[in-house]
Write an enzyme that holds these catalytic residues in place. Sequence first.
Site, PDB file in Angstrom:
ATOM      1  N   HIS A  19       0.838  -1.201   0.000  1.00 59.94           N
ATOM      2  CA  HIS A  19       0.000   0.000   0.000  1.00 59.94           C
ATOM      3  C   HIS A  19       0.872   1.250   0.000  1.00 59.94           C
ATOM      4  CE1 HIS A  19      -3.175  -2.517   2.268  1.00 59.94           C
ATOM      5  NE2 HIS A  19      -3.653  -2.295   1.062  1.00 59.94           N
ATOM      6  N   LYS A  43     -18.978  -4.826   9.525  1.00 59.57           N
ATOM      7  CA  LYS A  43     -17.866  -5.763   9.362  1.00 59.57           C
ATOM      8  C   LYS A  43     -16.832  -5.500  10.442  1.00 59.57           C
ATOM      9  CE  LYS A  43     -18.250  -6.533   4.429  1.00 59.57           C
ATOM     10  NZ  LYS A  43     -17.561  -6.442   3.136  1.00 59.57           N
ATOM     11  N   ARG A  93      -2.666  -6.185  -8.268  1.00 57.29           N
ATOM     12  CA  ARG A  93      -1.619  -7.184  -8.045  1.00 57.29           C
ATOM     13  C   ARG A  93      -1.678  -8.307  -9.071  1.00 57.29           C
ATOM     14  NH1 ARG A  93      -2.925  -8.844  -2.094  1.00 57.29           N
ATOM     15  NH2 ARG A  93      -4.932  -8.488  -3.038  1.00 57.29           N
ATOM     16  N   SER A 131      -3.320  -7.335   3.082  1.00 57.60           N
ATOM     17  CA  SER A 131      -3.768  -7.132   4.463  1.00 57.60           C
ATOM     18  C   SER A 131      -4.286  -8.433   5.058  1.00 57.60           C
ATOM     19  CB  SER A 131      -4.859  -6.065   4.517  1.00 57.60           C
ATOM     20  OG  SER A 131      -4.326  -4.801   4.206  1.00 57.60           O
TER      21      SER A 131
END
Length: 166
Positions: A19, A43, A93, A131
Amino acid sequence: MSDKVGLFAGSFDPVTNGHLDLIKRASLLFDKLYVGIFYNQEKQGLFDIPSRKAMLEAAVSQFDNVEVITARDSLAVSIARSLGVTQLVRGLRNAQDFEYEAKMAFFNRELAEEIETVFLLTAPEWLYVSSSGMRELIHFKVDISAYVPEAVVKEVEKKFENNPKI
């Protein structure tokens, strides 16, 4: 000529060096870059929003034109409009990221045609860093210092020093 303003949005739970590399590169493309922690209150993340924001602010403090914001239950294009953003920044990615991000770019363009989406390819050394991968390594108490900014390492140590169960 108007300012170029970008918004790089994500959950950053936690922020990774991948990031940070994208933020660094994006900061060179814009007069102002917002890095937005977007979250859904329904969440549960590993780190609460104030912790994520503190880690991210520490990680980007070297960039004069970067500002960290938070947004709850909001569309990125809605926040982008309110901030005068001209481009949304997204990192890619792999092909799976591309499929997801292309779909999001389509809808963002439908909702706000004046805001362009810009894709940055992840640097090869960060292709496999995510992450979710960091959360798994944290769960198993693996050293993540090679993959995340120092602020994340310190937060992990603080959060879990007296809690043997993560």
